[in-house]
Design a protein around this motif. Structure first.
Motif, PDB file in Angstrom:
ATOM      1  N   ARG A 226       0.850  -1.192   0.000  1.00 13.57           N
ATOM      2  CA  ARG A 226       0.000   0.000   0.000  1.00 13.57           C
ATOM      3  C   ARG A 226       0.888   1.246   0.000  1.00 13.57           C
ATOM      4  O   ARG A 226       2.095   1.172   0.201  1.00 13.57           O
ATOM      5  CB  ARG A 226      -0.907   0.037   1.238  1.00 13.57           C
TER       6      ARG A 226
ATOM      7  N   ASN B 100      -5.802   1.512  -7.748  1.00 10.16           N
ATOM      8  CA  ASN B 100      -5.086   1.729  -6.489  1.00 10.16           C
ATOM      9  C   ASN B 100      -3.588   1.630  -6.736  1.00 10.16           C
ATOM     10  O   ASN B 100      -3.142   0.866  -7.601  1.00 10.16           O
ATOM     11  CB  ASN B 100      -5.506   0.696  -5.442  1.00 10.16           C
TER      12      ASN B 100
ATOM     13  N   ASN C   4     -12.396   2.332  -3.645  1.00  6.15           N
ATOM     14  CA  ASN C   4     -12.421   1.868  -5.034  1.00  6.15           C
ATOM     15  C   ASN C   4     -12.911   0.429  -5.159  1.00  6.15           C
ATOM     16  O   ASN C   4     -13.585   0.069  -6.129  1.00  6.15           O
ATOM     17  CB  ASN C   4     -11.024   1.980  -5.649  1.00  6.15           C
TER      18      ASN C   4
END
Length: 561
Positions: free
Chosen positions: A170, A368, A441
């Motif tokens: 991430r 993402n 998302n």
């Protein structure tokens, strides 16, 4: 049992292993004595997995699992032998993957009796969210209070520690600051979000607690156990903190335990990483995961149909090594997560990956990003339903369905156990209202439905949903009836040109299936001969010199002896 103790020693050393061995041995003996349910050993061509949320279908005033059971009985039971129930525990974020209590059922879903009732009709895969727990959990709350029992349950770190080598899935920081009840501040390891606190498996008591959860799931009917985000479990400063040897040892321990307590339970690892790292979780073929997710498949099939060129898919599939006698691949195209891009890095040039992402964004997909060691960002996941990923918004439903079914023919014909996401068999489109509501998302592919709403759409003639459901069901039923689709039956990938993806399943020319896909939006001719029966339609087909396939047409051809 001695092998389990040896595994503990390999992880912690003799002294620390001994601290938990007596307690663990008692737990295992009790679990073995109380577990009586017979379990299917290994897998066969009939095994297809449905991936779904427990609250996927809803009726006012009724537990969602009871409503799911109705839909399953009416529309899905004949297709799927196994149901992967995504986390159905109380949670605080990430649609279930930030678990508050591992041993409770989310009241929206129902209770353990509802889970048990479903398990009488199908085998169930439980999510074992073993890397992290919710910041709202009692475990973490006790840690914040300073409770000695939970003092080392989480990984504290000096914020000045150099963590540049740590692999980041991430773009968020590795460490999150928390304020303790005594007013002090601690920086805690949070791989995925500030609400998902990584467990510290260097503490043997954490492992003991999590084994207790594992045994609890087996007791409550889990026949498949999915190890979520398992690659990140062990941390060593200065390393990537992913795929470390102690992580592999813990997974091997989990396998030792399930085979001791409930042989036939399947361990499946979820590691959304490049192929060579992913298959490392097979261990030596008999000591680690029974199945690994085939993560390159979703983006690779999408890339193939998007470009109308099967070369990359053919080359990749041709080089797949058989999983082995005691392992197999878990094949899928869509899931509750997005379409991961990291698994095709090294297979597809980066500029072509970025071009694919750009095309998908232009057609309404969400993306993402992950943070790289040099502080740049790269797309790691495309959020979109698989139906919409394969098509442009301007396409008509006829071509939309042809591409979709062709992609699923590839999924269902490859060697391994196939899994189909609930939104795929429902023929779902992008849920932009869901994204607007949650701000996530991933909500684009996580739509929930009222019972009346979904039944109306599935049974109404002519709707895209009903046509996809009927056609995909027909292909699934054909697969389940054909022994040559057993996961252990050999697979040979054929080279029929860049517009074709073709493979053969079987042992010899007299007992084989040839599966051919035109992955282009144009008619394709190629050399081919023989006498066959198309097992999907029952039609006998003879080819003398050539075969002609319409755009996105596929054939499942069984040799006529």
């Amino acid at each position: 049992m001695k092998y389990i103790k040896q595994r503990l020693i390999a992880i912690y050393g003799e002294t620390d292993a001994q601290k938990i061995w007596t307690s663990l041995k008692e737990k295992l003996l009790k679990a073995k004595q109380t577990h009586t349910k017979e379990r299917k050993q290994r897998w066969d061509e009939k095994d297809l997995v449905l991936i779904t949320y427990s609250d996927q279908f809803q009726e006012e005033g009724k537990p969602a699992l009871a409503t799911f059971e109705k839909v399953f009985d009416r529309y899905l039971a004949d297709n799927f032998e196994i149901v992967h129930l995504l986390p159905f525990y109380p949670y605080s974020s990430d649609d279930g993957f930030s678990v508050i209590d591992y041993k409770k059922v989310n009241p929206i879903a129902g209770n353990w009796e509802d889970v048990e009732q479903l398990s009488k009709k199908t085998r169930i895969m439980f999510d074992y969210v073993c890397n992290h727990i919710s910041a709202q959990s009692d475990w973490f709350k006790e840690y914040i209070k300073g409770s000695p029992e939970y003092a080392d349950f989480f990984t504290e770190m000096d914020p000045d520690t150099d963590l540049s080598a740590v692999t980041r899935p991430r773009s968020t920081p590795v460490l999150t600051k928390f304020k303790m009840e005594d007013g002090s501040e601690r920086y805690i390891w949070t791989t995925f979000s500030e609400d998902q606190i990584d467990l510290n498996f260097k503490n043997p008591n954490v492992l003991l607690k999590m084994i207790d959860v594992l045994l609890f799931y087996i007791e409550h009917g889990a026949e498949y156990i999915r190890l979520d985000a398992v690659g990140f479990m062990w941390k060593e400063i200065g390393s990537t903190c992913i795929h470390l040897e102690k992580t592999h040892q813990i997974i091997k321990l989990f396998r030792d335990i399930v085979e001791e307590v409930a042989k036939g339970t399947v361990i499946i690892t979820e590691t959304n990483v490049p192929h060579k790292d992913n298959i490392s979780y097979f261990g030596n073929g008999s000591d680690e995961a029974h199945m690994v997710y085939q993560f390159p498949l979703p983006p690779l099939v999408l890339y193939t149909i998007n470009r109308g060129d099967g070369s990359a898919l053919t080359n990749w599939a041709r080089n797949l090594q058989p999983a082995g006698d005691e392992t197999t691949f878990f094949n899928f195209l869509a899931s509750h997560d997005g379409i991961g891009l990291n698994p095709i890095r090294g297979i597809i040039p980066e500029e072509e990956i970025l071009a694919l992402v750009s095309d998908l964004k232009e057609e309404g997909a969400k993306v993402n990003y992950k943070k790289n060691p040099d502080n740049t960002q790269s797309p790691y996941e495309v959020n979109v339903t698989y139906l919409d990923a394969l098509n442009k918004r301007a396409d008509d439903d006829d071509i939309r369905m042809k591409r979709f079914l062709s992609a699923h023919s590839i999924l269902l014909s490859l060697q391994g156990v196939p899994a189909i996401y609930i939104q795929s068999i429902l023929g779902s489109r992008n849920d932009y209202d869901g994204v607007a509501k949650t701000g996530m998302n991933r909500s684009i592919n996580r739509q929930k439905y009222g019972l009346d709403e979904i039944e109306t759409e599935l049974t109404k003639p002519g709707t895209l949903r009903s046509k996809i459901y009927r056609e995909l069901t027909n292909i699934i039923q054909t697969r389940k009836a054909e022994a040559l689709f057993h996961p252990d039956v050999p697979m040979e990938v054929l080279d029929k040109g860049e517009r074709i993806f073709a493979l053969k399943r079987g042992y010899d020319s007299q007992n084989s299936l040839t599966i051919i896909h035109n992955i282009a939006n144009e008619q394709v001719d190629f050399q081919f001969s023989g006498e066959f029966v198309n097992i999907i339609t029952g039609e006998e087909m003879t080819f003398v010199d050539t075969i002609t396939l319409d755009p996105y047409q596929f054939l499942w051809l069984k040799s006529i002896n």
